[in-house]
Design an enzyme around this catalytic site. Structure first.
Site, PDB file in Angstrom:
ATOM      1  N   SER A  99      -0.089   7.720   1.173  1.00 23.60           N
ATOM      2  CA  SER A  99      -1.120   5.917   1.369  1.00 23.60           C
ATOM      3  C   SER A  99      -0.097   5.271   2.252  1.00 23.60           C
ATOM      4  CB  SER A  99      -0.764   4.934  -0.232  1.00 23.60           C
ATOM      5  OG  SER A  99      -0.811   5.249  -1.006  1.00 23.60           O
ATOM      6  N   THR A 109       2.347   2.073  -0.195  1.00 17.64           N
ATOM      7  CA  THR A 109       3.483   0.857   0.615  1.00 17.64           C
ATOM      8  C   THR A 109       4.669   0.688   0.720  1.00 17.64           C
ATOM      9  OG1 THR A 109       1.287  -0.850   0.939  1.00 17.64           O
ATOM     10  CG2 THR A 109       2.965  -1.148   1.667  1.00 17.64           C
ATOM     11  N   THR A 129       1.233   0.855   5.619  1.00 11.90           N
ATOM     12  CA  THR A 129       0.390   1.527   4.424  1.00 11.90           C
ATOM     13  C   THR A 129      -0.895   2.193   5.254  1.00 11.90           C
ATOM     14  OG1 THR A 129      -0.609   1.013   3.121  1.00 11.90           O
ATOM     15  CG2 THR A 129      -0.689  -0.856   4.275  1.00 11.90           C
ATOM     16  N   ARG A 189     -11.605  -2.518   4.957  1.00 13.14           N
ATOM     17  CA  ARG A 189     -11.063  -4.072   4.429  1.00 13.14           C
ATOM     18  C   ARG A 189      -9.140  -3.601   4.738  1.00 13.14           C
ATOM     19  NH1 ARG A 189      -5.325  -2.207   1.229  1.00 13.14           N
ATOM     20  NH2 ARG A 189      -5.749  -4.245  -0.929  1.00 13.14           N
ATOM     21  N   THR A 215       4.698  -4.491  -2.738  1.00  9.29           N
ATOM     22  CA  THR A 215       4.199  -3.715  -3.261  1.00  9.29           C
ATOM     23  C   THR A 215       3.208  -4.355  -4.105  1.00  9.29           C
ATOM     24  OG1 THR A 215       3.825  -1.327  -2.677  1.00  9.29           O
ATOM     25  CG2 THR A 215       5.718  -2.680  -4.023  1.00  9.29           C
ATOM     26  N   GLY A 216       1.380  -3.334  -4.082  1.00 11.75           N
ATOM     27  CA  GLY A 216       0.718  -3.420  -4.710  1.00 11.75           C
ATOM     28  C   GLY A 216      -0.781  -3.385  -4.375  1.00 11.75           C
TER      29      GLY A 216
END
Length: 328
Positions: free
Chosen positions: A86, A189, A207, A217, A240-241
């Site tokens: 990622s 990320t 990321t 996106r 992050t997330g």
């Protein structure tokens, strides 16, 4: 997704920290978070891949004294990590099979730059820095970002998927269902925040975004105030997330402003998680987000929605992988 799960479970064997006068061996296993500690200089970054990134950032900081160089060079290590799906062009693609990248960089004086939805650029963090330093803008996106990269001499890389990404993309296409799995699909990320010996701050974030996202996106990472925010008067934070949930609360800016009001970094991260949960209570079991912060005095904090978030911490005593506390 088994290879990502196994990646998460790996224990970091070892790392080293370059200091004036020699090499100090870093701690190999995650430790529990300890609040109230203060370190200067200090480098923090998200997840276990933050350990080699921090190693490089610390090396650059010790040799050059340049904090922006440090946070850029540190996360470039992750952008090239073929095991990381990622971050970087080797990351998992969008629904069209195309890897698209986001990145941001910021200094404590308010200077910042970012790129979003950029293709074929090996190091989007370096392109983000160039936006910061060589344009009157903060963010460039899509084809405009790619054209800027070409104009500045960045080589255009092939969009051929990495072997791991290709295998997982072909498997995903069998059903083409999109549902991120917490700590698996929305965590990789890398966000880095750093405090220099002079009290100055800088941060970076990069990321390839959520796997199999809609084409176009953009997550929180390139959005100043969401995925990253830095202020020399107060401190710095990164996130992050699941980016959509972080954008909705302006998570990193929120944490810095809470620290400005007197909260510790730990208290500020915990409040940001509470607000994120309040905005997403209906499906919070499927959402992971973590925050990482440092104030100008060298005190740090971290907090996540669910267990599983960890972060790398490097200071003059060594490097350590730390397990964050979480709400649930």
């Amino acid at each position: 997704m088994s290879n990502r799960r196994s990646f998460l479970k790996k224990t970091l064997v070892s790392t080293s920290l370059l200091l004036p006068g020699g090499i100090i061996q870093a701690c190999a296993n995650p430790v529990q978070e300890s609040t109230g500690e203060k370190f200067k200089p200090l480098i923090l970054s998200t997840w276990n891949h933050g350990m080699p990134a921090n190693d490089r950032a610390w090396e650059v900081l010790m040799k050059s004294g340049n904090l922006v160089d440090a946070v850029e060079e540190g996360v470039k290590v992750t952008e090239l990590d073929m095991d990381n799906l990622s971050v970087g062009l080797q990351g998992l693609p969008d629904r069209e099979g195309i890897p698209t990248l986001d990145a941001s960089i910021m200094k404590g004086d308010g200077s910042c730059g970012s790129v979003a939805f950029v293709r074929q650029v090996k190091h989007p963090i370096s392109l983000a820095r160039m936006v910061m330093e060589e344009t009157p803008h903060v963010m460039l996106a899509g084809e405009g970002a790619r054209q800027f990269a070409i104009a500045k001499g960045f080589p255009m890389e092939s969009e051929t998927l990495s072997p791991k990404a290709e295998e997982m993309y072909q498997e995903w296409k069998k059903e083409s269902k999109y549902k991120p799995i917490i700590n698996i699909e929305n965590h990789d990320t890398i966000g880095m925040v750093a405090l220099g010996p002079d009290g100055k701050l800088a941060g970076s974030c990069t990321t390839s975004g959520l796997a199999f996202k809609m084409h176009g996106r953009v997550g929180d990472s390139p959005i100043i105030g969401a995925g990253l925010y830095v202020d020399d008067e107060v401190g710095a934070a990164t996130a992050t997330g699941l980016g959509e949930t972080i954008i909705r609360i302006c998570g990193s800016f929120l944490i810095v402003e809470l620290m400005r009001q007197g909260r510790t970094p730990q208290e500020a991260c915990e409040e940001a998680v509470r607000r994120l949960i309040a905005k997403n209570s209906a499906n919070i079991k499927d959402i992971q987000a973590g925050f990482l912060a440092v104030n100008k005095d060298g005190e740090y904090g971290a907090y996540a929605v669910h267990p599983g978030f960890n972060f790398a911490r490097h200071h003059s005593g060594g490097g350590t992988l730390v397990d964050s506390k979480s709400k649930f």
